[in-house]
Each structure stands twice: as C-alpha cells, then as structure tokens.
Design an enzyme around this catalytic site. Structure first.
Site, PDB file in Angstrom:
ATOM      1  N   SER A  39      -5.985   7.113  -4.081  1.00 29.99           N
ATOM      2  CA  SER A  39      -6.971   7.067  -2.998  1.00 29.99           C
ATOM      3  C   SER A  39      -6.401   7.291  -1.604  1.00 29.99           C
ATOM      4  O   SER A  39      -7.148   7.597  -0.681  1.00 29.99           O
ATOM      5  CB  SER A  39      -7.734   5.744  -3.028  1.00 29.99           C
ATOM      6  OG  SER A  39      -6.908   4.688  -2.605  1.00 29.99           O
ATOM      7  N   LYS A  80      -6.088   0.807   2.331  1.00 27.59           N
ATOM      8  CA  LYS A  80      -6.916   1.842   2.963  1.00 27.59           C
ATOM      9  C   LYS A  80      -6.560   1.925   4.445  1.00 27.59           C
ATOM     10  O   LYS A  80      -5.787   1.140   4.958  1.00 27.59           O
ATOM     11  CB  LYS A  80      -8.414   1.512   2.829  1.00 27.59           C
ATOM     12  CG  LYS A  80      -8.898   1.276   1.423  1.00 27.59           C
ATOM     13  CD  LYS A  80      -8.894   2.507   0.569  1.00 27.59           C
ATOM     14  CE  LYS A  80      -9.347   2.134  -0.849  1.00 27.59           C
ATOM     15  NZ  LYS A  80      -9.022   3.127  -1.818  1.00 27.59           N
TER      16      LYS A  80
END
Length: 186
Positions: A39, A80
């Site tokens: 990701s 993230k």
C-alpha cells in the site's frame, strides 16, 4: 569467593538495568515495525523494516506528508501518509489533491503519475464529505491518511478519519534490508 559473588551480582545488576532501559525505550520512545503489503509502494516496500518515533507527537504537531503508524484495529497497525490535517477540507479530482480548494503537489507520486497509463487514474476521485463520517472539514485531533499506492491501499477512504490517539508515531527510517537503508523525506 566473595569477589566472584560480587562480580556475578554486578553482571546481573548490569543486565537488569540494560533490560529495563530497553523496555522503557521500546515502550515509550522507539519501536520497530515491518511494512506489510504494497500500500505504500514505491516509497516503502513490503517487508521493509523501520523505526517508529513514538514520542514526537507528544511534543510536536503532525505535518502533511508525515508517514505514520496507527492502530487500524486491536490486532493490526497500518502505515500510511498524512494528507489532511485538522480544520482542512480534502478532495482529489483528476489525480490532483486539493486542500481547502487549493492544489497541493504530492512530490512522492510524481514518478507514479508519469508512468501510469493515461486512462487510469492514480487516485480515485473523492471529497471529504463522501468518506465515512461525512465531515465537511477534518475535526480536531483527527487526520486523513492515504497510502502512496492509491489503487491498492486501505486508508481513510475506507476507514474514515484517524483519531490522533490511535497514532503510534511517525516513521521515516528504513534500517532493513541494508540495500534500502535510508531516511524517507517527503
């Protein structure tokens, strides 16, 4: 014999102090994390090992584009990038990030944008109001996070905004594998 007992006692004491210090440092200041999945590609690779600074946000505010680790659930931490900060409105339209209606460059996505097929968008279009919670602006003590691999990332678009008390810390140092050892800057 007394000297030998004293030497053993000194060694045991030194080891206990070392373990106590290691426990304190790991619990309150720094911790290792292993990147799990694609990701954050190409910035971070699956299985990269990093150090998390757990105390930085106790003395400083988060900044746009910081890479953070947060509790996504009781069993799982995610890594993230902070995109939106408290008080801001965030939208993405035609692969362009807008904060409070102003275009914001994302330098870490430049290569991806240049290499993608012209018909494929890197980031699906969204507005803050469309995300879970339907906020008009990011509330205090929350941030909006996205993965750098926008088409393959479970982030605020699905999870909603992330409360600051769920953030473990900021990470920017890859220490393993050695050939990828580096400090990540924006």
């Amino acid at each position: 014999m007394a000297k030998q007992k004293s030497e053993w006692f000194d060694w045991i004491k030194a080891l206990l102090i070392a373990f106590a210090l290691a426990f304190i440092v790991r619990t309150f200041f720094f911790a290792p994390i292993v990147v799990d999945g694609p990701s954050m590609m190409p910035t971070l690779h699956d299985r990269d090992q990093m150090i998390v600074n757990k105390f930085l946000y106790d003395i400083d505010e988060p900044k746009r584009f910081d890479i953070v680790v947060f509790h996504a659930s009781d069993q799982k931490d995610f890594i993230k990038r902070i995109i939106g900060l408290p008080g801001e409105h965030v939208a993405v339209d035609d692969d362009v990030l807008y904060i409070n209606g102003e275009e914001v460059k994302e330098p870490f996505l430049t290569a991806q944008k240049q290499n993608r097929m012209s018909t494929n968008s890197l980031t699906s279009e969204f507005k803050l109001e469309e995300l879970p919670g339907e906020y008009k602006q990011i509330p205090e003590d929350h941030v909006l996070v996205l993965g750098d691999n926008r088409n393959n990332s479970t982030d605020s678009r699905m999870l909603g905004l992330i409360p600051m008390d769920q953030i473990v810390g900021k990470t920017s140092l890859i220490y393993w594998p050695f050939d990828r050892m580096q400090t990540i800057s924006k």
